[in-house]
Design a protein around this motif. Structure first.
Motif, PDB file in Angstrom:
ATOM      1  N   PHE A 209      -6.024  42.983   8.315  1.00  0.00           N
ATOM      2  CA  PHE A 209      -5.492  44.068   9.105  1.00  0.00           C
ATOM      3  C   PHE A 209      -5.181  43.886  10.590  1.00  0.00           C
ATOM      4  CE2 PHE A 209      -6.996  48.235  11.171  1.00  0.00           C
ATOM      5  CZ  PHE A 209      -5.476  48.878  11.305  1.00  0.00           C
ATOM      6  N   GLY A 210      -6.352  43.560  11.340  1.00  0.00           N
ATOM      7  CA  GLY A 210      -6.274  43.204  12.550  1.00  0.00           C
ATOM      8  C   GLY A 210      -4.967  42.189  13.206  1.00  0.00           C
ATOM      9  N   ILE A 211      -5.072  41.139  12.177  1.00  0.00           N
ATOM     10  CA  ILE A 211      -3.806  40.262  12.584  1.00  0.00           C
ATOM     11  C   ILE A 211      -2.649  40.686  12.445  1.00  0.00           C
ATOM     12  CG2 ILE A 211      -2.880  37.900  11.721  1.00  0.00           C
ATOM     13  CD1 ILE A 211      -5.754  37.112  10.802  1.00  0.00           C
ATOM     14  N   GLY A 212      -2.608  41.415  11.192  1.00  0.00           N
ATOM     15  CA  GLY A 212      -1.035  42.454  11.216  1.00  0.00           C
ATOM     16  C   GLY A 212      -0.651  43.484  12.179  1.00  0.00           C
ATOM     17  N   TRP A 213      -1.791  43.971  12.569  1.00  0.00           N
ATOM     18  CA  TRP A 213      -1.636  45.169  13.941  1.00  0.00           C
ATOM     19  C   TRP A 213      -1.470  44.346  15.204  1.00  0.00           C
ATOM     20  CZ3 TRP A 213      -6.413  48.532  15.940  1.00  0.00           C
ATOM     21  CH2 TRP A 213      -5.957  49.323  16.813  1.00  0.00           C
ATOM     22  N   GLY A 214      -1.969  43.165  15.245  1.00  0.00           N
ATOM     23  CA  GLY A 214      -2.037  42.415  16.436  1.00  0.00           C
ATOM     24  C   GLY A 214      -0.371  41.949  16.356  1.00  0.00           C
ATOM     25  N   ILE A 215       0.296  41.579  15.336  1.00  0.00           N
ATOM     26  CA  ILE A 215       1.720  41.061  15.374  1.00  0.00           C
ATOM     27  C   ILE A 215       2.620  42.235  15.578  1.00  0.00           C
ATOM     28  CG2 ILE A 215       3.199  40.020  13.795  1.00  0.00           C
ATOM     29  CD1 ILE A 215       1.055  38.348  12.347  1.00  0.00           C
ATOM     30  N   ALA A 216       2.326  43.478  14.642  1.00  0.00           N
ATOM     31  CA  ALA A 216       3.330  44.304  14.696  1.00  0.00           C
ATOM     32  C   ALA A 216       3.248  45.435  15.632  1.00  0.00           C
ATOM     33  CB  ALA A 216       3.338  45.102  13.237  1.00  0.00           C
ATOM     34  N   GLY A 217       2.026  45.922  16.131  1.00  0.00           N
ATOM     35  CA  GLY A 217       1.763  46.758  16.937  1.00  0.00           C
ATOM     36  C   GLY A 217       1.621  48.301  16.681  1.00  0.00           C
ATOM     37  N   PHE A 218       1.965  48.306  15.104  1.00  0.00           N
ATOM     38  CA  PHE A 218       1.867  49.856  14.482  1.00  0.00           C
ATOM     39  C   PHE A 218       0.463  49.591  13.540  1.00  0.00           C
ATOM     40  CE2 PHE A 218       6.690  50.566  14.612  1.00  0.00           C
ATOM     41  CZ  PHE A 218       6.265  51.778  15.365  1.00  0.00           C
ATOM     42  N   CYS A 219      -0.259  50.593  13.583  1.00  0.00           N
ATOM     43  CA  CYS A 219      -1.358  50.730  12.408  1.00  0.00           C
ATOM     44  C   CYS A 219      -0.782  52.005  11.724  1.00  0.00           C
ATOM     45  CB  CYS A 219      -2.625  50.978  13.292  1.00  0.00           C
ATOM     46  SG  CYS A 219      -2.838  52.413  13.970  1.00  0.00           S
ATOM     47  N   PRO A 220      -1.270  51.966  10.512  1.00  0.00           N
ATOM     48  CA  PRO A 220      -0.778  53.261   9.403  1.00  0.00           C
ATOM     49  C   PRO A 220      -0.935  54.450  10.132  1.00  0.00           C
ATOM     50  CG  PRO A 220      -2.152  51.674   8.451  1.00  0.00           C
ATOM     51  CD  PRO A 220      -2.430  51.178   9.697  1.00  0.00           C
ATOM     52  N   GLY A 221      -2.183  54.825  10.916  1.00  0.00           N
ATOM     53  CA  GLY A 221      -2.161  56.160  11.610  1.00  0.00           C
ATOM     54  C   GLY A 221      -1.137  56.250  12.754  1.00  0.00           C
ATOM     55  N   GLY A 222      -0.809  55.329  13.335  1.00  0.00           N
ATOM     56  CA  GLY A 222       0.389  55.260  14.199  1.00  0.00           C
ATOM     57  C   GLY A 222       1.803  55.568  13.754  1.00  0.00           C
ATOM     58  N   ALA A 223       1.946  54.633  12.574  1.00  0.00           N
ATOM     59  CA  ALA A 223       3.257  54.708  11.998  1.00  0.00           C
ATOM     60  C   ALA A 223       3.599  55.872  11.295  1.00  0.00           C
ATOM     61  CB  ALA A 223       3.425  53.454  11.122  1.00  0.00           C
ATOM     62  N   LEU A 224       2.650  56.462  10.518  1.00  0.00           N
ATOM     63  CA  LEU A 224       3.047  57.691   9.910  1.00  0.00           C
ATOM     64  C   LEU A 224       3.935  58.747  10.430  1.00  0.00           C
ATOM     65  CD1 LEU A 224       0.288  57.674   6.826  1.00  0.00           C
ATOM     66  CD2 LEU A 224       2.659  56.780   6.910  1.00  0.00           C
TER      67      LEU A 224
END
Lengths: 145, 143
Positions: free
Chosen positions: A91-106
């Protein structure tokens, strides 16, 4: 009544995310970029959310039950295993690549920006992929047991 | 891409996030985790389980519009990365939060506030890998 409460609670969350900057990948990524264009704002988001929830939960858990449900439903497991840590690491790797986490994106879906919909669709695909892998792993374990 | 340091807006937003987590526990007895809300909508165990999550999601999506009504401005959404990174990152987020049983809101806020051992371990883990990933992407790969 439950649904009205749920909508208002979601609205408070979404407004908080929008105000905090968590819906903005550039701001999130800059928080993690101490060696570059560092923006420490997210410490204030996490700090404000954590302290408020810490105090709030202590007050709420003084009650025997929630107002509109029969019981509190909180996870009881205390097992720190490879699945928890491995999943969190990915999850952290994905967050670091995209900059969105689920709580930010929804909540950010409400801005109507296509990038948020693309990211959220990818997250859903990832959730379904992980469930497929989990069910395959479980049937493989059953086969060898 | 530079962003402006916003301690007061971020603190205020954080307090609202915490208030929301507290209210969801007070009224429905549930953890305010974006992963749980989204995943629970994909395969709900019952109609009422789908309904409350759907209502929370609708509320969340209304958040930027509420901010627009209050401040006159939509929240900034600046995406400083390629579409491939956005999609690839999203896939990894989806896989990771499913195996890890939560994300920043569920583990980082709600679980940490409950002093859950699992959530503290999960949060430390993803904070470390996020810092490391941003360092590698920006300062090693130079993307």
């Amino acid at each position: 009544m439950r649904l009205i409460a749920a909508y208002i609670i979601g609205l408070v969350f979404g407004t908080g995310i929008a105000l905090s900057g968590m819906a903005n990948p550039a701001k999130v990524l800059n928080f993690f970029d101490i060696a570059g264009s560092w923006d420490p704002s997210l410490i204030f988001v996490m700090g404000g959310a954590l302290v408020t929830t810490f105090i709030g939960y202590r007050l709420v858990f003084g009650r025997p039950a929630p107002i509109l449900a029969e019981a509190f439903q909180v996870p009881v497991s205390r097992t720190v295993d490879a699945r928890l840590l491995g999943g969190s690491a990915v999850f952290g790797i994905g967050w670091g690549i995209a900059g969105f986490c689920p709580g930010g994106a929804l909540p950010a879906l409400g801005t109507g920006r296509w990038e948020v919909f693309a990211f959220t669709a990818a997250v859903i695909a990832g959730i379904l992929l992980a469930r497929f892998l989990q069910s395959r792993g479980e049937s493989a374990r059953r086969a060898t047991a | 891409m530079e962003t402006v340091f916003t301690p007061w807006a971020s603190l205020g937003g954080g307090v609202l996030i915490g208030a929301s987590a507290t209210l969801l526990m007070l009224f429905l007895g549930r953890i305010m985790g974006a992963t749980g809300i989204l995943a629970g909508l994909l395969t709900p165990s019952s109609g009422s389980e789908f309904a409350w999550r759907g209502a929370v999601l609708l509320g969340m999506v209304s958040g930027p519009l509420a901010l627009l009504a209050i401040t006159g401005e939509m929240p900034a959404v600046q995406v400083p990365i390629s579409t491939a990174m956005l999609i690839g990152g999203g896939l990894l987020v989806g896989v990771g939060v499913t195996f890890g049983s939560g994300c920043t809101s569920g583990h980082g806020v709600c679980g940490m506030a409950r002093l859950s051992v699992r959530s503290v371990a999960a949060t430390l883990t993803f904070m470390i890998t996020t810092f490391a990933t941003v360092y590698v992407v920006r300062h090693v790969l130079g993307a």
